[in-house]
Design a protein around this motif. Sequence first.
Motif, PDB file in Angstrom:
ATOM      1  N   LYS A 176     -29.309 -13.205  41.062  1.00  0.00           N
ATOM      2  CA  LYS A 176     -30.341 -12.172  41.209  1.00  0.00           C
ATOM      3  C   LYS A 176     -30.686 -11.638  39.827  1.00  0.00           C
ATOM      4  N   THR A 177     -31.980 -11.570  39.508  1.00  0.00           N
ATOM      5  CA  THR A 177     -32.418 -11.035  38.220  1.00  0.00           C
ATOM      6  C   THR A 177     -33.322  -9.831  38.443  1.00  0.00           C
ATOM      7  N   ASP A 178     -33.553  -9.081  37.376  1.00  0.00           N
ATOM      8  CA  ASP A 178     -34.533  -8.007  37.431  1.00  0.00           C
ATOM      9  C   ASP A 178     -35.926  -8.575  37.192  1.00  0.00           C
ATOM     10  N   SER A 179     -36.919  -7.718  37.038  1.00  0.00           N
ATOM     11  CA  SER A 179     -38.301  -8.164  36.918  1.00  0.00           C
ATOM     12  C   SER A 179     -38.590  -8.885  35.605  1.00  0.00           C
ATOM     13  N   LEU A 180     -37.692  -8.760  34.631  1.00  0.00           N
ATOM     14  CA  LEU A 180     -37.859  -9.436  33.347  1.00  0.00           C
ATOM     15  C   LEU A 180     -36.973 -10.668  33.215  1.00  0.00           C
ATOM     16  N   GLY A 181     -36.297 -11.040  34.293  1.00  0.00           N
ATOM     17  CA  GLY A 181     -35.490 -12.250  34.281  1.00  0.00           C
ATOM     18  C   GLY A 181     -34.070 -12.076  33.801  1.00  0.00           C
ATOM     19  N   TYR A 182     -33.637 -10.840  33.566  1.00  0.00           N
ATOM     20  CA  TYR A 182     -32.250 -10.611  33.146  1.00  0.00           C
ATOM     21  C   TYR A 182     -31.334 -10.557  34.366  1.00  0.00           C
ATOM     22  N   PRO A 183     -30.163 -11.199  34.329  1.00  0.00           N
ATOM     23  CA  PRO A 183     -29.290 -11.260  35.503  1.00  0.00           C
ATOM     24  C   PRO A 183     -28.800  -9.880  35.933  1.00  0.00           C
ATOM     25  N   VAL A 184     -28.822  -9.637  37.230  1.00  0.00           N
ATOM     26  CA  VAL A 184     -28.245  -8.445  37.842  1.00  0.00           C
ATOM     27  C   VAL A 184     -26.880  -8.776  38.424  1.00  0.00           C
ATOM     28  N   TRP A 185     -26.792  -9.908  39.127  1.00  0.00           N
ATOM     29  CA  TRP A 185     -25.509 -10.413  39.609  1.00  0.00           C
ATOM     30  C   TRP A 185     -25.582 -11.918  39.812  1.00  0.00           C
ATOM     31  N   VAL A 186     -24.392 -12.533  39.806  1.00  0.00           N
ATOM     32  CA  VAL A 186     -24.248 -13.971  40.036  1.00  0.00           C
ATOM     33  C   VAL A 186     -23.149 -14.162  41.069  1.00  0.00           C
ATOM     34  N   LYS A 187     -23.422 -14.964  42.102  1.00  0.00           N
ATOM     35  CA  LYS A 187     -22.415 -15.292  43.110  1.00  0.00           C
ATOM     36  C   LYS A 187     -22.276 -16.809  43.188  1.00  0.00           C
ATOM     37  N   THR A 188     -21.045 -17.278  43.418  1.00  0.00           N
ATOM     38  CA  THR A 188     -20.807 -18.707  43.601  1.00  0.00           C
ATOM     39  C   THR A 188     -20.128 -18.935  44.948  1.00  0.00           C
ATOM     40  N   TYR A 189     -20.333 -20.141  45.493  1.00  0.00           N
ATOM     41  CA  TYR A 189     -19.837 -20.478  46.822  1.00  0.00           C
ATOM     42  C   TYR A 189     -19.387 -21.936  46.799  1.00  0.00           C
ATOM     43  N   GLY A 190     -18.266 -22.213  47.448  1.00  0.00           N
ATOM     44  CA  GLY A 190     -17.821 -23.593  47.531  1.00  0.00           C
ATOM     45  C   GLY A 190     -16.320 -23.715  47.638  1.00  0.00           C
ATOM     46  N   GLY A 191     -15.853 -24.965  47.568  1.00  0.00           N
ATOM     47  CA  GLY A 191     -14.436 -25.259  47.688  1.00  0.00           C
ATOM     48  C   GLY A 191     -13.897 -25.924  46.445  1.00  0.00           C
ATOM     49  N   LYS A 192     -12.941 -26.817  46.620  1.00  0.00           N
ATOM     50  CA  LYS A 192     -12.260 -27.437  45.491  1.00  0.00           C
ATOM     51  C   LYS A 192     -12.984 -28.670  44.965  1.00  0.00           C
ATOM     52  N   LYS A 193     -14.011 -29.117  45.680  1.00  0.00           N
ATOM     53  CA  LYS A 193     -14.757 -30.285  45.232  1.00  0.00           C
ATOM     54  C   LYS A 193     -16.172 -29.855  44.839  1.00  0.00           C
ATOM     55  N   LYS A 194     -17.161 -30.693  45.133  1.00  0.00           N
ATOM     56  CA  LYS A 194     -18.490 -30.460  44.587  1.00  0.00           C
ATOM     57  C   LYS A 194     -19.451 -29.962  45.655  1.00  0.00           C
ATOM     58  N   GLU A 195     -20.281 -28.973  45.283  1.00  0.00           N
ATOM     59  CA  GLU A 195     -21.342 -28.450  46.138  1.00  0.00           C
ATOM     60  C   GLU A 195     -22.619 -28.279  45.326  1.00  0.00           C
ATOM     61  N   LYS A 196     -23.757 -28.470  45.994  1.00  0.00           N
ATOM     62  CA  LYS A 196     -25.054 -28.208  45.358  1.00  0.00           C
ATOM     63  C   LYS A 196     -25.969 -27.542  46.383  1.00  0.00           C
ATOM     64  N   ALA A 197     -26.825 -26.656  45.903  1.00  0.00           N
ATOM     65  CA  ALA A 197     -27.854 -26.033  46.742  1.00  0.00           C
ATOM     66  C   ALA A 197     -29.225 -26.468  46.268  1.00  0.00           C
ATOM     67  N   TYR A 198     -30.109 -26.704  47.212  1.00  0.00           N
ATOM     68  CA  TYR A 198     -31.495 -27.060  46.910  1.00  0.00           C
ATOM     69  C   TYR A 198     -32.473 -26.067  47.517  1.00  0.00           C
ATOM     70  N   GLY A 199     -32.335 -25.785  48.814  1.00  0.00           N
ATOM     71  CA  GLY A 199     -33.275 -24.906  49.499  1.00  0.00           C
ATOM     72  C   GLY A 199     -32.901 -23.445  49.382  1.00  0.00           C
ATOM     73  N   LEU A 200     -33.925 -22.572  49.434  1.00  0.00           N
ATOM     74  CA  LEU A 200     -33.713 -21.130  49.351  1.00  0.00           C
ATOM     75  C   LEU A 200     -34.839 -20.436  50.094  1.00  0.00           C
ATOM     76  N   ASP A 201     -34.493 -19.404  50.871  1.00  0.00           N
ATOM     77  CA  ASP A 201     -35.502 -18.556  51.480  1.00  0.00           C
ATOM     78  C   ASP A 201     -34.985 -17.129  51.534  1.00  0.00           C
ATOM     79  N   ILE A 202     -35.905 -16.174  51.418  1.00  0.00           N
ATOM     80  CA  ILE A 202     -35.586 -14.765  51.619  1.00  0.00           C
ATOM     81  C   ILE A 202     -35.791 -14.478  53.101  1.00  0.00           C
ATOM     82  N   THR A 203     -34.761 -13.973  53.765  1.00  0.00           N
ATOM     83  CA  THR A 203     -34.788 -13.840  55.209  1.00  0.00           C
ATOM     84  C   THR A 203     -35.356 -12.491  55.642  1.00  0.00           C
ATOM     85  N   MET A 204     -35.689 -12.391  56.921  1.00  0.00           N
ATOM     86  CA  MET A 204     -36.340 -11.198  57.457  1.00  0.00           C
ATOM     87  C   MET A 204     -35.468  -9.955  57.350  1.00  0.00           C
ATOM     88  N   ASP A 205     -34.150 -10.135  57.282  1.00  0.00           N
ATOM     89  CA  ASP A 205     -33.236  -8.992  57.183  1.00  0.00           C
ATOM     90  C   ASP A 205     -32.998  -8.560  55.742  1.00  0.00           C
TER      91      ASP A 205
END
Length: 258
Positions: free
Chosen positions: A132-161
């Motif tokens: 997540k960044t602010d309006s100028l592109g500076y990071p606000v927070w970074v989160k990572t998700y996964g296990g002991k091997k390899k993961e990649k994300a491609y799709g992203l959507d902002i949800t209704m909630d």
Amino acid sequence: GGYIVAGKTYSFGAAVLGAGFADVFLMKLDAQGDIDWCSMMGGANFDGAESIQQTRDGGYIVGCNTLSFGAGVYEIMLIKLDQLGHIVWTRTLGDTGHDFLSAVRQTDDGGYIISGSTSSFTPPLEDVALIKTDSLGYPVWVKTYGGKKKEKAYGLDITMDGGYIMSGWTVSFGGAYAEMYVIKTDASGDTLWTKIYGGGSGDYAYNIRQPPDSGYAIEGSTESFGAHTSGCLLRIDKTGVPMWARAYGGTSFHDHIY
């Protein structure tokens, strides 16, 4: 009523100068597909755009991956343009590992949310990353998700909630091959639920959207169902429970839906 297109070019820029690498390539088209303007951006190494969205001010946010700028490894690069394609600002985001962007969206607060992958926190293997960044592109927070091997994300959507949903693939969970990997988070990036989908072979999710009737639609490819590698469409409800799935393809070896 026109179109905005982002990608990479080997025909112009660094490639023509003999470096052999791609540059970011952008085109604004009118409603008939004729070019209003086009531009190239980059340095002496590889630079490519993966995602673009028109912003509320009429300009554009471009999500890129770069080897030309930053720490000398793959890093994420954001480019903010005005409505005529002029650069307003650029930002590089990343650490000592490889950091990749797959999608960028503007959030309600005027900032941006980025999905991708990173090996900066779990080298040498990659985890899914949400930034997540602010309006100028500076990071606000970074989160990572996964296990002991390899993961990649491609799709992203902002949800209704007000949260986020990402789609990709994982080899940490499920069977011996890659499985579709979907992560639902709240507005702070904290995990609400994760789901794995697939069969006994490789299954990959590339894009995800929330339709108006809630739930989610996932585009990808499957080696578990259909003939060889088939394109697939998976419909899940708002809690990630599958509603239906379809495989599409011919008799060739590779069919994908992005």
